[in-house]
Write an enzyme that holds these catalytic residues in place. Sequence first.
Site, short mmCIF file in Angstrom:
data_model
loop_
_atom_site.label_atom_id
_atom_site.label_comp_id
_atom_site.label_asym_id
_atom_site.label_seq_id
_atom_site.Cartn_x
_atom_site.Cartn_y
_atom_site.Cartn_z
N GLU A 1 0.87 -1.20 0.00
CA GLU A 1 0.00 0.00 0.00
C GLU A 1 0.90 1.24 0.00
O GLU A 1 1.95 1.25 0.64
CB GLU A 1 -0.82 -0.03 1.30
CG GLU A 1 -1.68 1.21 1.56
CD GLU A 1 -2.25 1.21 2.98
OE1 GLU A 1 -1.56 0.75 3.92
OE2 GLU A 1 -3.40 1.69 3.15
N ASN B 1 -7.13 5.86 -1.76
CA ASN B 1 -6.01 4.97 -1.47
C ASN B 1 -6.21 3.77 -2.41
O ASN B 1 -7.11 2.95 -2.21
CB ASN B 1 -6.10 4.56 0.01
CG ASN B 1 -4.90 3.77 0.46
OD1 ASN B 1 -4.19 3.17 -0.33
ND2 ASN B 1 -4.68 3.75 1.77
N LYS C 1 -9.46 1.52 -1.83
CA LYS C 1 -9.65 1.01 -0.47
C LYS C 1 -11.02 1.41 0.09
O LYS C 1 -11.37 2.59 0.11
CB LYS C 1 -8.54 1.57 0.42
CG LYS C 1 -8.51 1.05 1.85
CD LYS C 1 -7.26 1.61 2.54
CE LYS C 1 -7.04 1.08 3.93
NZ LYS C 1 -5.78 1.61 4.51
N GLU D 1 -6.15 8.62 7.92
CA GLU D 1 -6.56 8.31 6.53
C GLU D 1 -7.88 8.97 6.13
O GLU D 1 -8.00 9.46 5.01
CB GLU D 1 -6.63 6.79 6.32
CG GLU D 1 -5.28 6.15 6.13
CD GLU D 1 -5.40 4.72 5.66
OE1 GLU D 1 -5.91 4.50 4.55
OE2 GLU D 1 -4.98 3.82 6.40
N CYS E 1 -4.64 -3.18 3.03
CA CYS E 1 -4.34 -3.08 4.46
C CYS E 1 -5.51 -3.40 5.37
O CYS E 1 -5.84 -4.55 5.58
CB CYS E 1 -3.73 -1.71 4.78
SG CYS E 1 -2.95 -1.74 6.41
N ASN F 1 0.36 -0.98 5.35
CA ASN F 1 1.22 -0.15 6.20
C ASN F 1 0.62 -0.26 7.59
O ASN F 1 -0.35 0.44 7.90
CB ASN F 1 1.16 1.33 5.80
CG ASN F 1 2.01 1.69 4.61
OD1 ASN F 1 3.09 2.25 4.74
ND2 ASN F 1 1.49 1.40 3.43
N1 CDT Z 1 -2.91 1.38 6.51
C1 CDT Z 1 -3.83 0.78 7.28
O1 CDT Z 1 -4.95 0.52 6.87
N2 CDT Z 1 -3.48 0.53 8.55
C2 CDT Z 1 -4.36 -0.01 9.55
C3 CDT Z 1 -3.97 0.56 10.86
C4 CDT Z 1 -5.06 1.18 11.57
S1 CDT Z 1 -4.48 1.74 13.14
C5 CDT Z 1 -5.52 3.01 13.41
C6 CDT Z 1 -4.27 -1.52 9.67
O2 CDT Z 1 -5.32 -2.16 9.72
O3 CDT Z 1 -3.19 -2.06 9.79
#
Ligand code: CDT
Length: 325
Positions: free
Chosen positions: A43, A106, A123, A142, A168, A193
């Site tokens: 991502e 995204n 996303k 985000e 993600c 990420n």
């Molecule tokens: N990038 C991404 O979607 N990260 C989320 C972290 C959320 S923490 C508020 C994940 O699910 O890993």
Amino acid sequence: LTLAAAQLGPIARDASRESVVRRLVSLLERAAGHGCRLVVFPEMALTTFFPRWLIEDEDEVAGFFESAMPNAQVAPLFETAARLGTGFTLGYCEQVGAGDTMRRYNTAILVDAGGNIAGKYRKVHVPGNPEFDPALGLQHLEPWYFDDGDLGFPVFDCLDTRIGMLICNDRRWPEPWRVLALQGAELVLLGYNSPAQLPDYPRQNALRTDHHQLPMRAAAYQNGLWIVASAKAGHEEGCDMMGGSCIISPSSEVVAVSSTLDDELVVYTADLGLAGEYRDFFDMSRCRRPETYGLICDRRGEGDPLTAEEWARRLRHPAGRDPGT
Ligand code: CDT
């Protein structure tokens, strides 16, 4: 089908696109050297994970987005794919339009072995807070930057298989996997990420890797899917990001996993026939009972749908935190 997760180590806030694309090209070339026909980049693979900051300088924010794909800076990656006959998926920040009608997503694209875009996904489960909250130990903004994806969960015929993409946080939800499987997906490609630690939920810290693998292992088994998950890992701009890029079989087994927090290839030759074997075992067409699952689509959360105000409050104040403080 020989597949690779092309994990990336950290990307600095001021890293040029050219320098990042050089890393991607190098990984793609190495993957082709291993006989890979499809490579999964993370991502937001072209930039640092900037939603960890509230950036008010619109020029800086715009600099993280691509308004054309491919574009001059990313073209070497597409050219390399065509030259090597190796497809890839790439996560990036997509800007559509400008001014009042501008949308920002995204996004991930699927590029085939001829270097042509074969599919796009935006996303859907955009996590974190819609605004900066000083009470939080970790900002994850985000929703401040991105609109919700508007393409659903499409599936694409590519490389003699059916491919879906997720991004993600999508991996933590059961619904998208099933929606992809119901369209015949055999392979799902996902970039992420994910912070290595959650300061606002410290009891989850020791379980971060489990909570990364568990939903994907279950999804692979329950839906008869091969899954390739590729991380942006390591210490990026003061934040530790999880590694653990992996390839998961429809048997639920993690058949390959990364061992570093840097640029790294995770390669595996998948027997795509195994997807069909697990589909046959579950025999969804005969055994699923969609007429009993209506609540899944009628409600967002437990009980009645949340109002927008409740939703915003919940986002700002995670469980256990007193909204008054
Ligand atoms: N990038 C991404 O979607 N990260 C989320 C972290 C959320 S923490 C508020 C994940 O699910 O890993």
